[in-house]
Design an enzyme around this catalytic site. Structure first.
Site, PDB file in Angstrom:
ATOM      1  N   ASN A  81       0.809  -1.231   0.000  1.00 49.68           N
ATOM      2  CA  ASN A  81       0.000   0.000   0.000  1.00 49.68           C
ATOM      3  C   ASN A  81       0.843   1.283   0.000  1.00 49.68           C
ATOM      4  O   ASN A  81       0.482   2.272  -0.632  1.00 49.68           O
ATOM      5  CB  ASN A  81      -1.014   0.004   1.142  1.00 49.68           C
ATOM      6  CG  ASN A  81      -0.376   0.033   2.505  1.00 49.68           C
ATOM      7  OD1 ASN A  81       0.659  -0.586   2.735  1.00 49.68           O
ATOM      8  ND2 ASN A  81      -0.982   0.751   3.415  1.00 49.68           N
ATOM      9  N   GLY A 157       1.809  -5.958   7.328  1.00 54.18           N
ATOM     10  CA  GLY A 157       0.883  -6.571   6.379  1.00 54.18           C
ATOM     11  C   GLY A 157      -0.387  -6.999   7.090  1.00 54.18           C
ATOM     12  O   GLY A 157      -0.760  -6.419   8.124  1.00 54.18           O
ATOM     13  N   GLU A 179       3.253  -5.395  12.432  1.00 59.49           N
ATOM     14  CA  GLU A 179       2.325  -4.280  12.207  1.00 59.49           C
ATOM     15  C   GLU A 179       1.252  -4.805  11.283  1.00 59.49           C
ATOM     16  O   GLU A 179       1.532  -5.140  10.129  1.00 59.49           O
ATOM     17  CB  GLU A 179       3.051  -3.098  11.546  1.00 59.49           C
ATOM     18  CG  GLU A 179       4.171  -2.498  12.360  1.00 59.49           C
ATOM     19  CD  GLU A 179       3.697  -1.895  13.660  1.00 59.49           C
ATOM     20  OE1 GLU A 179       2.503  -1.527  13.753  1.00 59.49           O
ATOM     21  OE2 GLU A 179       4.495  -1.807  14.593  1.00 59.49           O
ATOM     22  N   CYS A 213      -3.349   1.786   6.296  1.00 57.21           N
ATOM     23  CA  CYS A 213      -3.775   1.050   7.492  1.00 57.21           C
ATOM     24  C   CYS A 213      -4.353   1.994   8.542  1.00 57.21           C
ATOM     25  O   CYS A 213      -5.051   1.561   9.452  1.00 57.21           O
ATOM     26  CB  CYS A 213      -2.593   0.280   8.061  1.00 57.21           C
ATOM     27  SG  CYS A 213      -1.161   1.342   8.290  1.00 57.21           S
ATOM     28  N   GLU A 391       7.195   0.380  16.268  1.00 57.63           N
ATOM     29  CA  GLU A 391       8.243   0.913  15.411  1.00 57.63           C
ATOM     30  C   GLU A 391       8.439   2.387  15.765  1.00 57.63           C
ATOM     31  O   GLU A 391       7.755   2.914  16.637  1.00 57.63           O
ATOM     32  CB  GLU A 391       7.831   0.778  13.940  1.00 57.63           C
ATOM     33  CG  GLU A 391       7.600  -0.660  13.526  1.00 57.63           C
ATOM     34  CD  GLU A 391       7.345  -0.814  12.030  1.00 57.63           C
ATOM     35  OE1 GLU A 391       6.532  -0.058  11.476  1.00 57.63           O
ATOM     36  OE2 GLU A 391       7.982  -1.688  11.423  1.00 57.63           O
TER      37      GLU A 391
HETATM   38  P1  NAD Z   1      -0.114  -9.291   3.152  1.00 53.80           P
HETATM   39  O1  NAD Z   1      -0.138  -9.746   4.572  1.00 53.80           O
HETATM   40  O2  NAD Z   1      -0.851 -10.100   2.161  1.00 53.80           O
HETATM   41  O3  NAD Z   1       1.401  -9.229   2.624  1.00 53.80           O
HETATM   42  C1  NAD Z   1       2.387  -8.467   3.285  1.00 53.80           C
HETATM   43  C2  NAD Z   1       3.762  -9.049   2.975  1.00 53.80           C
HETATM   44  O4  NAD Z   1       3.846 -10.353   3.540  1.00 53.80           O
HETATM   45  C3  NAD Z   1       4.043  -9.204   1.489  1.00 53.80           C
HETATM   46  O5  NAD Z   1       5.380  -8.864   1.228  1.00 53.80           O
HETATM   47  C4  NAD Z   1       3.813 -10.689   1.248  1.00 53.80           C
HETATM   48  O6  NAD Z   1       4.533 -11.226   0.173  1.00 53.80           O
HETATM   49  C5  NAD Z   1       4.300 -11.280   2.559  1.00 53.80           C
HETATM   50  N1  NAD Z   1       3.764 -12.621   2.882  1.00 53.80           N
HETATM   51  C6  NAD Z   1       2.610 -13.185   2.458  1.00 53.80           C
HETATM   52  N2  NAD Z   1       2.477 -14.428   2.978  1.00 53.80           N
HETATM   53  C7  NAD Z   1       3.573 -14.643   3.761  1.00 53.80           C
HETATM   54  C8  NAD Z   1       4.004 -15.706   4.598  1.00 53.80           C
HETATM   55  N3  NAD Z   1       3.277 -16.834   4.722  1.00 53.80           N
HETATM   56  N4  NAD Z   1       5.152 -15.565   5.284  1.00 53.80           N
HETATM   57  C9  NAD Z   1       5.893 -14.432   5.180  1.00 53.80           C
HETATM   58  N5  NAD Z   1       5.547 -13.396   4.409  1.00 53.80           N
HETATM   59  C10 NAD Z   1       4.390 -13.484   3.708  1.00 53.80           C
HETATM   60  O7  NAD Z   1      -0.577  -7.776   3.187  1.00 53.80           O
HETATM   61  P2  NAD Z   1      -0.824  -6.822   1.938  1.00 53.80           P
HETATM   62  O8  NAD Z   1      -2.083  -7.279   1.265  1.00 53.80           O
HETATM   63  O9  NAD Z   1       0.425  -6.680   1.161  1.00 53.80           O
HETATM   64  O10 NAD Z   1      -1.080  -5.410   2.671  1.00 53.80           O
HETATM   65  C11 NAD Z   1      -2.307  -5.008   3.207  1.00 53.80           C
HETATM   66  C12 NAD Z   1      -2.371  -5.251   4.697  1.00 53.80           C
HETATM   67  O11 NAD Z   1      -1.289  -4.581   5.346  1.00 53.80           O
HETATM   68  C13 NAD Z   1      -3.616  -4.696   5.350  1.00 53.80           C
HETATM   69  O12 NAD Z   1      -4.120  -5.629   6.255  1.00 53.80           O
HETATM   70  C14 NAD Z   1      -3.123  -3.443   6.086  1.00 53.80           C
HETATM   71  O13 NAD Z   1      -3.885  -3.057   7.203  1.00 53.80           O
HETATM   72  C15 NAD Z   1      -1.770  -3.890   6.493  1.00 53.80           C
HETATM   73  N6  NAD Z   1      -0.920  -2.740   6.801  1.00 53.80           N
HETATM   74  C16 NAD Z   1      -0.622  -2.474   8.109  1.00 53.80           C
HETATM   75  C17 NAD Z   1       0.170  -1.388   8.440  1.00 53.80           C
HETATM   76  C18 NAD Z   1       0.546  -1.076   9.876  1.00 53.80           C
HETATM   77  O14 NAD Z   1       1.408  -0.240  10.086  1.00 53.80           O
HETATM   78  N7  NAD Z   1      -0.054  -1.711  10.859  1.00 53.80           N
HETATM   79  C19 NAD Z   1       0.652  -0.554   7.426  1.00 53.80           C
HETATM   80  C20 NAD Z   1       0.313  -0.844   6.101  1.00 53.80           C
HETATM   81  C21 NAD Z   1      -0.466  -1.935   5.798  1.00 53.80           C
END
Ligand code: NAD
Length: 410
Positions: A81, A157, A179, A213, A391
């Site tokens: 994002n 994520g 996060e 997020c 963080e």
């Molecule tokens: P995602 O969890 O699908 O992916 C995030 C990262 O994790 C990617 O690089 C992905 O390749 C990796 N990943 C996927 N499966 C994995 C596994 N089994 N083991 C290790 N790594 C793995 O998230 P997304 O769709 O890329 O992003 C959206 C999400 O991120 C939303 O839920 C949003 O709220 C969250 N987000 C949170 C924050 C925060 O600061 N809390 C900030 C931005 C986004």
């Protein structure tokens, strides 16, 4: 790191275009927010490490001092994002603390991380210090999470993937910082600074197509101003232009991918099934010349209870719900009713109420009369299913170092 920051700034245009091509966000937004923040992350931690100190504990005839040593090799995994923004937010403190880093950007938006690798080579970073590994989550991400020689993993994520990482990192006793998702409340009292609140609420609802997020997706409005707010908010939202990311007049671009587009639209259908009334938006948009793009109209829904799925699950798109409330107790119950607890926004001119509410909201971040105002020194992160660890500032430097106590008797 300062040289890397300089080079990010020198490549602003190129990085912003790459970010927009990958992500669908307007180029002007990437130029204004994403890329400048990536260089600030580098500059901030380059400075912060020079101010990072350790403690000494004196006893009657002894003294303890604590060393903070780098962990060795650490991993970072980031989402799509805010690609370069969040990628550098993790890598910068890890490098500043003296670690070697294995960093995985999202496979959905890898381009700016690739360009950053060129920048790091140009800046003269020694080979092997900062290793950018591209690939899918299940392949590359999961390896980083479970590899015994990677001593810590900092992840941003979804909550689902965060739980996976926690599961595989635990048996090898890896430090984790997670996060994760959010479903943030935006609580508006009748005594607020109305114009500022309205302007900011449009942003906190729909900036980056609602894919931040920290966006406030559940908006609670004190009943005396509910009807006025509804009318004004709908009018301002319907006027937002959704269009091609290269058009400087587009306020919203496209959402990130086809699966995400389908997910967001399916939540709009769910909201209708749950009895929600769509006040504006509620559909895809097909701008002329770009009919195949993944554009969604900013959507406002009313008439849903706080505990329905639409109000409990993270949608992560340009979709918000509005609900009236009568008392502080009632709105606190609504606000705290989800499994998430990342951020929250509060609008009131009543100082006592602001402090009272801030203390009772289940969230790692409370913004009062503002939104997304960031001081990089402050702890950043969520509670409940939104996060483990913090963080930002020295919190990040503590995460990426190991304390060692040395006790000397004399
Ligand atoms: P995602 O969890 O699908 O992916 C995030 C990262 O994790 C990617 O690089 C992905 O390749 C990796 N990943 C996927 N499966 C994995 C596994 N089994 N083991 C290790 N790594 C793995 O998230 P997304 O769709 O890329 O992003 C959206 C999400 O991120 C939303 O839920 C949003 O709220 C969250 N987000 C949170 C924050 C925060 O600061 N809390 C900030 C931005 C986004």
């Amino acid at each position: 790191m300062n040289k890397i920051a300089d080079l990010i700034e020198a490549n602003l245009e190129r990085l912003a275009i790459a970010e927009s091509l990958d992500n669908g966000k307007p180029i002007w937004l990437a130029k204004k927010v994403d890329i400048p923040r990536a260089s600030s992350n580098m500059r901030f931690f380059a400075q912060a490490i020079t101010q990072f100190a350790t403690q000494a504990h004196e006893m009657n005839s002894a003294i303890n001092y604590t060393l903070r040593e780098p962990l060795g090799v650490v991993g970072t995994i980031s989402p799509w994002n805010l690609p370069l923004y969040l990628f550098t937010w993790k890598v910068a403190p890890a490098l500043a603390a003296g670690n070697c880093v294995i960093a995985k950007p999202s496979e959905v938006t890898p381009m700016t991380a690739y360009l950053l690798s060129e920048i790091c080579i140009e800046a003269g970073l020694p080979a092997g210090v900062f290793n950018i590994v591209h690939g899918d989550g299940l392949k590359v991400g999961a390896e980083i999470a479970k590899h015994a020689k990677i001593k810590a993993v900092s992840f941003t994520g979804s909550t689902r993937v965060g739980a996976e990482i926690a599961k595989v990192a635990a048996p090898v006793f890896k430090k984790v910082s997670l996060e994760m998702g959010g479903k943030n409340p935006n609580i508006i009292f009748a005594d607020c600074d109305y114009d500022k609140m309205l302007r900011t609420t449009v942003q906190s609802s729909f900036a980056n197509q609602g894919q931040i997020c920290l966006c406030g997706s559940r908006i609670f409005i004190e009943r005396p101003i509910y009807e006025k707010f509804k009318k004004d908010f709908v009018a301002k939202t319907s006027a937002l232009k959704v269009g091609h990311p290269s058009d400087d007049t587009s306020k919203l671009g496209a959402v990130v991918s086809k699966p995400h587009y389908e997910k967001v639209l399916s939540y709009i259908e769910l909201a209708k099934e749950e009895g929600g009334n769509i006040l504006t938006g509620g559909h895809a948009i097909h701008p002329e010349g770009y009919e195949e793009g993944w554009y969604i109209a900013p959507t406002i829904i009313e008439g849903l209870p706080h505990d329905c799925r639409t109000n409990q699950e993270e949608i992560f798109g340009p979709v918000v719900t509005i609900m009236p409330f009568d008392t502080e107790e009632e709105v606190l119950t609504y606000a705290n009713s989800t499994v998430y607890g990342l951020s929250s926004t509060l609008w009131t001119e009543n100082l006592s109420r602001a402090h009272r509410m801030a203390k009772q909201i289940d969230a790692g971040i409370v913004w009062i009369n503002t939104w997304l105002l960031r001081d990089l020194r402050t702890p950043f992160g969520g509670v409940k299913n939104s996060g483990v660890g913090r963080e930002g500032g020295f919190e990040a430097l503590r995460f990426f170092t190991e304390p060692k106590n040395v006790c000397i008797q004399y």
